[in-house]
Design a protein around this motif. Structure first.
Motif, mmCIF file in Angstrom:
data_model
loop_
_atom_site.group_PDB
_atom_site.id
_atom_site.type_symbol
_atom_site.label_atom_id
_atom_site.label_comp_id
_atom_site.label_asym_id
_atom_site.label_seq_id
_atom_site.Cartn_x
_atom_site.Cartn_y
_atom_site.Cartn_z
ATOM 1 N N ASP A 170 0.725 -1.237 -0.100
ATOM 2 C CA ASP A 170 0.037 -0.089 -0.043
ATOM 3 C C ASP A 170 0.880 1.130 0.011
ATOM 4 O O ASP A 170 0.305 2.359 0.057
ATOM 5 C CB ASP A 170 -0.907 0.134 1.230
ATOM 6 C CG ASP A 170 -0.096 0.260 2.520
ATOM 7 O OD1 ASP A 170 0.924 -0.799 2.982
ATOM 8 O OD2 ASP A 170 -0.106 1.181 3.088
ATOM 9 N N ASN A 171 2.181 1.246 0.043
ATOM 10 C CA ASN A 171 3.064 2.347 0.450
ATOM 11 C C ASN A 171 3.834 2.618 -0.725
ATOM 12 O O ASN A 171 4.931 1.931 -0.981
ATOM 13 C CB ASN A 171 3.624 2.192 1.666
ATOM 14 C CG ASN A 171 4.464 3.374 2.041
ATOM 15 O OD1 ASN A 171 4.489 4.254 1.264
ATOM 16 N ND2 ASN A 171 5.236 3.713 3.230
ATOM 17 N N ARG A 173 5.736 4.785 -1.284
ATOM 18 C CA ARG A 173 6.977 5.531 -1.046
ATOM 19 C C ARG A 173 8.414 4.473 -0.974
ATOM 20 O O ARG A 173 9.451 4.513 -1.243
ATOM 21 C CB ARG A 173 7.211 6.114 0.346
ATOM 22 C CG ARG A 173 6.385 7.386 0.578
ATOM 23 C CD ARG A 173 6.907 8.241 1.795
ATOM 24 N NE ARG A 173 5.920 9.571 1.634
ATOM 25 C CZ ARG A 173 5.355 10.001 2.550
ATOM 26 N NH1 ARG A 173 4.924 9.052 3.497
ATOM 27 N NH2 ARG A 173 4.562 10.859 2.380
ATOM 28 N N ARG A 188 -0.523 -2.134 -6.165
ATOM 29 C CA ARG A 188 -0.737 -1.242 -5.301
ATOM 30 C C ARG A 188 -2.311 -1.353 -4.683
ATOM 31 O O ARG A 188 -3.064 -0.931 -5.571
ATOM 32 C CB ARG A 188 -0.423 0.269 -5.662
ATOM 33 C CG ARG A 188 -0.635 1.208 -4.500
ATOM 34 C CD ARG A 188 -0.356 2.506 -5.172
ATOM 35 N NE ARG A 188 -0.653 3.725 -3.843
ATOM 36 C CZ ARG A 188 -0.722 5.039 -4.378
ATOM 37 N NH1 ARG A 188 -0.152 5.185 -5.637
ATOM 38 N NH2 ARG A 188 -1.027 5.990 -3.605
ATOM 39 N N ASN A 193 -3.104 5.039 4.946
ATOM 40 C CA ASN A 193 -2.650 6.519 5.162
ATOM 41 C C ASN A 193 -2.029 6.974 3.729
ATOM 42 O O ASN A 193 -2.034 8.162 3.274
ATOM 43 C CB ASN A 193 -1.288 6.576 6.021
ATOM 44 C CG ASN A 193 -2.045 6.637 7.415
ATOM 45 O OD1 ASN A 193 -2.961 7.254 7.668
ATOM 46 N ND2 ASN A 193 -0.946 6.534 8.422
ATOM 47 N N TYR A 194 -1.750 6.142 2.972
ATOM 48 C CA TYR A 194 -1.031 6.271 1.619
ATOM 49 C C TYR A 194 -2.008 6.268 0.593
ATOM 50 O O TYR A 194 -1.491 6.253 -0.698
ATOM 51 C CB TYR A 194 0.153 5.734 1.300
ATOM 52 C CG TYR A 194 1.100 5.536 2.542
ATOM 53 C CD1 TYR A 194 1.813 6.607 2.880
ATOM 54 C CD2 TYR A 194 1.084 4.441 3.280
ATOM 55 C CE1 TYR A 194 2.563 6.522 3.739
ATOM 56 C CE2 TYR A 194 1.914 4.408 4.233
ATOM 57 C CZ TYR A 194 2.836 5.545 4.483
ATOM 58 O OH TYR A 194 3.540 5.464 5.780
ATOM 59 N N HIS A 196 -4.149 8.065 -1.017
ATOM 60 C CA HIS A 196 -4.347 9.245 -2.005
ATOM 61 C C HIS A 196 -2.928 9.896 -2.106
ATOM 62 O O HIS A 196 -2.654 10.973 -2.754
ATOM 63 C CB HIS A 196 -5.009 10.324 -1.275
ATOM 64 C CG HIS A 196 -6.224 9.743 -0.976
ATOM 65 N ND1 HIS A 196 -7.279 9.408 -2.070
ATOM 66 C CD2 HIS A 196 -7.143 9.411 0.170
ATOM 67 C CE1 HIS A 196 -8.593 8.937 -1.492
ATOM 68 N NE2 HIS A 196 -8.310 8.928 -0.228
ATOM 69 N N LEU A 197 -1.682 8.994 -1.690
ATOM 70 C CA LEU A 197 -0.472 9.741 -1.998
ATOM 71 C C LEU A 197 -0.121 9.560 -3.595
ATOM 72 O O LEU A 197 0.051 8.415 -4.057
ATOM 73 C CB LEU A 197 0.600 8.854 -1.333
ATOM 74 C CG LEU A 197 2.046 9.624 -1.031
ATOM 75 C CD1 LEU A 197 2.035 10.871 -0.398
ATOM 76 C CD2 LEU A 197 3.123 8.480 -0.664
ATOM 77 N N ALA A 199 2.086 9.290 -6.790
ATOM 78 C CA ALA A 199 3.481 8.595 -6.918
ATOM 79 C C ALA A 199 4.129 8.694 -8.289
ATOM 80 O O ALA A 199 3.427 8.701 -9.322
ATOM 81 C CB ALA A 199 3.457 7.094 -6.551
ATOM 82 N N HIS A 203 8.149 5.034 -8.390
ATOM 83 C CA HIS A 203 7.481 4.549 -7.296
ATOM 84 C C HIS A 203 6.130 4.008 -7.401
ATOM 85 O O HIS A 203 5.590 3.270 -6.394
ATOM 86 C CB HIS A 203 7.284 5.757 -6.275
ATOM 87 C CG HIS A 203 8.800 6.212 -5.600
ATOM 88 N ND1 HIS A 203 9.616 6.924 -6.391
ATOM 89 C CD2 HIS A 203 9.263 5.932 -4.764
ATOM 90 C CE1 HIS A 203 10.598 7.487 -6.006
ATOM 91 N NE2 HIS A 203 10.498 6.788 -4.741
ATOM 92 N N GLU A 204 5.402 4.121 -8.323
ATOM 93 C CA GLU A 204 4.271 3.558 -8.604
ATOM 94 C C GLU A 204 4.262 2.197 -8.943
ATOM 95 O O GLU A 204 5.141 1.727 -9.596
ATOM 96 C CB GLU A 204 3.384 4.494 -9.843
ATOM 97 C CG GLU A 204 1.792 4.173 -9.704
ATOM 98 C CD GLU A 204 1.077 4.244 -8.459
ATOM 99 O OE1 GLU A 204 1.024 3.285 -7.685
ATOM 100 O OE2 GLU A 204 0.412 5.366 -8.441
#
Ligand SMILES: [Mg+2]
Length: 223
Positions: A170-171, A173, A188, A193-194, A196-197, A199, A203-204
């Motif tokens: 899920d992250n 980063r 993913r 927490n992530y 809506h982050l 990327a 990183h995606e």
């Protein structure tokens, strides 16, 4: 046969349930010392976490009652980290996914304090459902994601190419950036927490899903 590897926190179960379970233990520990009901302290920690995230929660709580000391903060941290998590449950779609792929080689790769992560794996009854849960912290801090070290251990153990290994996390980063260049497949899950982050391409993950129900044999074969 492909090898299916999952992240733990917020991929297979909601990490916040662990966090709140730890808050309750800390509150029970502090209640007699502060003369405040544990429920009040738990509610304060949960509200503070929701408002400002983790980091200074125990410091702030103790300051509010004019009882801050380094020793007491450390005791809270110890209580939190050593607590036996209760009432942890897999996301329902994670439960279904592990059942659906029970015959496949399944693994977990998770960062974080090794004893904490081990207690989560135990509380979720995952040890018997995966071939192995790799806690990267056991191999040294430098083996945390994005380092591909434990993924390479899985690949060697299964005798497969990186392209046969699918990692679901899920992250963005750290979950995908280290293993993608080696040819691992990545998915993913958009939650926690992530979710809506944004990327960048490095990183995606290759694919984004909203539920582990989307993981089907056809879907995985299409990666
Ligand atoms: Mg995670």
């Amino acid at each position: 046969m492909p090898v299916l590897v999952f992240d733990l926190d917020d991929t297979l179960y909601p990490e916040l349930s662990y966090v709140h379970s730890g808050f309750r233990e800390v509150a029970v520990f502090l209640a007699p010392q502060l003369g405040v009901p544990a429920e009040t302290l738990t509610a304060a920690l949960i509200a503070d976490e929701a408002a400002s995230g983790r980091g200074q929660l125990f410091d702030n709580l103790l300051r509010r009652y004019s009882r801050w000391s380094k020793a007491l903060v450390m005791a809270c941290l110890r209580t939190y980290r050593q607590h036996q998590p209760r009432h942890l449950a897999l996301h329902p779609d994670a439960e279904r996914c592990l059942q659906r792929f029970a015959a496949w080689p399944l693994y977990i790769v998770t960062d974080g304090h090794k004893e904490v992560q081990a207690r989560k794996v135990a509380a979720l009854n995952l040890a018997g459902r995966v071939r192995f849960a790799y806690l990267t912290n056991r191999y040294g801090r430098h083996r945390a994601k994005p380092d591909p070290y434990v993924f390479e251990l899985i690949r060697q153990r299964e005798g497969v190419e990186a392209g046969q290994v699918i990692y679901v996390g899920d992250n963005p980063r750290k979950d995908f950036v280290g293993i993608k260049p080696l040819g691992y497949k990545t998915v993913r899950i958009l939650r926690g927490n992530y979710a809506h982050l944004p990327a960048d391409a490095a990183h995606e993950a290759q694919c984004r899903i909203h539920s582990l129900d989307e993981l089907t044999e056809e879907f995985l074969a299409s990666l």
